[in-house]
Scaffold this active site. Structure first.
Site, short mmCIF file in Angstrom:
data_model
loop_
_atom_site.label_atom_id
_atom_site.label_comp_id
_atom_site.label_asym_id
_atom_site.label_seq_id
_atom_site.Cartn_x
_atom_site.Cartn_y
_atom_site.Cartn_z
N GLY A 21 0.83 -1.21 0.00
CA GLY A 21 0.00 0.00 0.00
C GLY A 21 0.85 1.25 0.00
CG ASN A 22 -0.30 4.65 -1.58
OD1 ASN A 22 -0.96 5.54 -1.07
ND2 ASN A 22 -0.73 3.93 -2.61
NE ARG A 23 5.10 6.83 4.74
CZ ARG A 23 5.26 6.24 5.89
NH1 ARG A 23 4.29 6.28 6.78
NH2 ARG A 23 6.38 5.61 6.17
CB SER A 24 -2.56 8.34 -0.58
OG SER A 24 -3.54 9.29 -0.88
#
Ligand code: CTP
Length: 415
Positions: free
Chosen positions: A203-206
């Site tokens: 995933g990512n931090r958005s």
């Protein structure tokens, strides 16, 4: 602008602290007028420290300054958040038994009440009648959000998020108009999750905050909005407010299908989501076990949804807007990378924001540069994500206005 922030005695008073900060950050002078009961929830010292102004609840304080008249008279905007059932009742019957209700009677500026209470109280005929009376007099009453209430209850009656209240309140004084009326807008927000097995993902931090602000502000400007939300937390998603269709998705492929389906009749598509560039080639059906040797995960490239919207638009002529979070490195500055990306992606506009060093992800503020397809700067903006969202729409609207409106809509070509 001089704003009076009224705070009635409900548990949601703590959210008014965040609202106060938002309004102060935007450069407004805010005089907080709590009811006596509300001081049980948030104390006078908090309001005085954060507003930098004296705080009184009673008409018998500051009598020499005729506060019960002066506060309401000098205001450019009055916002009451939370407005409890009792406050609505007192305002509807014209009571003036404390400084807040006295100020409401004196004020001739726009007034926004943001109710928060239990569902039963909100739905009670007495409250409905009070709201109808107030609205009939030109007072703006924000519909409460639906969601978790005090304790284990949930339903209609939650105080809308501070960003929603601030945007609604400020729009009363500086209406941006409805320059997106009859337009269909799709916004993607959040960050995709690409599964490795049933419990793990890449995933990512958005956080989705900027995309949610884009959806909210587009709706405020009159658009029909679909928000494709990739793993946006419920607290952030609550900021979208009423009147936006939300399509939740998890993976990049789900996002791609949801965006393309919604974009089939859209005038504008804004890709604010952080979509994974790669996903695991294989997704295990069962949880991967620790084997003693570190596994090698093979990744495959995902479809670039933005690029595909440009090369194969679901509806020809629609305006496509991309986002680019850049850090800058040895090969070039944030703007160098952004210019190259604008030309590579071919979107009508690319909204670039520098990230890293605590900027961008997860914060409530943002700074952006908007580039056209050739990489030229067409706008810059900094501020809350709501302000940035408005600046993005300010750049989008002229492009939409020179293209035909959605077929079937009454409002068609504008000059
Ligand atoms: N994007 C997309 N589909 C992808 C990856 C990105 O639609 N699979 C969109 C994002 O929503 C965003 C824009 O492309 O609007 C820019 O994303 P970014 O990851 O910065 O672009 P990349 O081409 O992946 O560039 P980089 O090499 O910097 O990662």
């Amino acid at each position: 602008m001089r704003i009076v922030l009224g705070v009635a005695g409900g548990i949601a008073a703590y959210k008014a602290v965040l609202l106060l900060r938002l309004l102060r950050e935007q450069g407004h002078s805010v005089r907080v007028v709590p009811t006596r009961a509300s001081l049980e929830f948030v104390g006078r010292a908090t309001w005085e420290a954060l507003s930098g102004q004296p705080v009184t609840t009673d008409v018998f304080e500051d009598v020499d300054q005729v506060a019960h008249v002066a506060v309401g008279k000098t205001a450019d905007l009055v916002v009451v958040a939370p407005a409890t059932a009792d406050l609505l009742a007192r305002a509807a019957t014209g009571r003036a038994d404390d400084l807040l209700t006295a100020s409401l009677l004196v004020a001739r500026c726009p007034v926004l009440l943001a109710p928060a209470m239990h569902t039963e109280m909100w739905e009670h005929p007495a409250t409905s009648a009070n709201v109808a009376t107030l609205r009939g007099r030109g007072v703006h009453v924000l519909p409460p959000a639906v969601g978790r209430l005090t304790g284990t209850d949930s339903g209609a009656g939650r105080l809308p998020e501070p960003e929603v209240i601030a945007a609604a309140a400020l729009a009363l004084v500086h209406p941006r108009g409805t320059d997106l009326a009859a337009r269909r807008v799709v916004v993607s927000a959040g960050g995709t999750r690409e599964p490795l097995d049933p419990v793990r993902f890449l995933g990512n931090r958005s956080s989705g905050r900027q995309g949610v602000a884009l959806a909210r502000t587009a709706a405020d400007r009159g658009a029909h909005v679909t928000l494709v939300a990739a793993n946006v937390g419920s607290d952030v998603l609550a900021g979208v407010g009423p009147g936006v269709s939300v399509v939740p998705v998890e993976t990049g492929e789900e996002l791609r299908h949801a965006v393309r389906a919604a974009a089939a009749d859209a005038d504008v598509v804004v890709m604010a989501a952080a979509v994974a560039d790669y996903r695991p080639a294989d997704v295990a059906d069962a949880k991967l076990k620790k084997s003693g040797t570190a596994p090698v995960i093979t990744l495959v490239e995902t479809t670039d949804v933005l690029r595909e919207l440009v090369t194969d638009p679901p509806r020809p002529g629609q305006v496509v807007v991309g986002f680019a979070a850049e850090t800058g490195d040895a090969d070039g500055s944030v703007l160098d990378h952004a210019r190259a990306k604008a030309r590579r992606k071919g979107a009508d506009l690319l909204v670039v924001n520098p990230v890293g060093d605590g900027r961008g992800f997860g914060t409530t503020t943002n700074e952006v540069t908007v580039l056209d397809a050739g990489g030229d700067v067409v706008a810059t903006a900094a501020g809350t994500k709501h302000e940035v969202a408005h600046a993005v729409w300010d750049a989008v609207v002229p492009l939409v206005d020179i293209r035909p409106a959605t077929p079937g809509d009454a409002a068609t070509l504008r000059a």
